[in-house]
Design a protein around this motif. Structure first.
Motif, PDB file in Angstrom:
ATOM      1  N   UNK A  82     -32.349 -28.346  23.222  1.00 46.41           N
ATOM      2  CA  UNK A  82     -33.508 -27.840  23.944  1.00 46.41           C
ATOM      3  C   UNK A  82     -34.747 -28.504  23.382  1.00 46.41           C
ATOM      4  N   UNK A  83     -35.528 -29.113  24.254  1.00 50.85           N
ATOM      5  CA  UNK A  83     -36.719 -29.847  23.823  1.00 50.85           C
ATOM      6  C   UNK A  83     -37.931 -29.269  24.549  1.00 50.85           C
ATOM      7  N   UNK A  84     -38.867 -28.761  23.796  1.00 58.12           N
ATOM      8  CA  UNK A  84     -40.079 -28.156  24.355  1.00 58.12           C
ATOM      9  C   UNK A  84     -41.315 -28.931  23.912  1.00 58.12           C
ATOM     10  N   UNK A  85     -42.410 -28.707  24.602  1.00 61.31           N
ATOM     11  CA  UNK A  85     -43.694 -29.343  24.271  1.00 61.31           C
ATOM     12  C   UNK A  85     -43.519 -30.847  24.096  1.00 61.31           C
ATOM     13  N   UNK A  86     -42.852 -31.437  25.051  1.00 61.54           N
ATOM     14  CA  UNK A  86     -42.533 -32.857  24.950  1.00 61.54           C
ATOM     15  C   UNK A  86     -43.778 -33.721  24.949  1.00 61.54           C
TER      16      UNK A  86
END
Length: 125
Positions: A82-86
């Motif tokens: 899960x990758x956020x604030x890319x």
């Protein structure tokens, strides 16, 4: 036999989120530690995250913890990133890999013996 297939990469705007998946089409991840690496054009392959087989402990590359999270499902069939604030700097091909070692050096690519083909993540500014 381990055959890894990544999916979920696409073009996303900065600040957005993506969830990458890694499936072992040859079976499950039972007995394997799984790592995520990425490689941007002209740069070396970089450690992103890993999850251990023993205890499901997670590890992260420098500065990624807090934005990225690695997990595995209860059936041991899929590992997620899960990758956020890319950010645009996150643009790269993302690879998952497996290691049979009980306690590998998770951040070291040479500790992994099977790799997927990768999935492209592009973050636009």
């Amino acid at each position: 036999q381990v055959q890894l297939v990544e999916s979920g990469g696409r073009l996303v705007q900065a600040g957005g989120s993506l969830r990458l998946s890694c499936v072992n089409s040859g079976g499950t991840f039972s007995g394997y530690s799984v790592g995520w690496f990425r490689q941007a054009p002209g740069k070396e392959r970089e450690f992103v995250a890993a999850i251990s087989w023993v205890g499901g402990k997670s590890y992260y590359g420098d500065s990624l913890k807090g934005r990225f999270a690695v997990s595995r499902d209860n059936a041991e069939s899929t590992v997620y990133l899960q990758m956020d604030l890319l950010k645009p700097d996150d643009t790269a091909v993302y690879y998952c890999a497996t290691s049979l070692k009980r306690n590998p050096l998770y951040a070291r690519a040479y500790e992994y013996d099977r790799w997927g083909q990768g999935t492209q993540v592009t973050v636009s500014s």
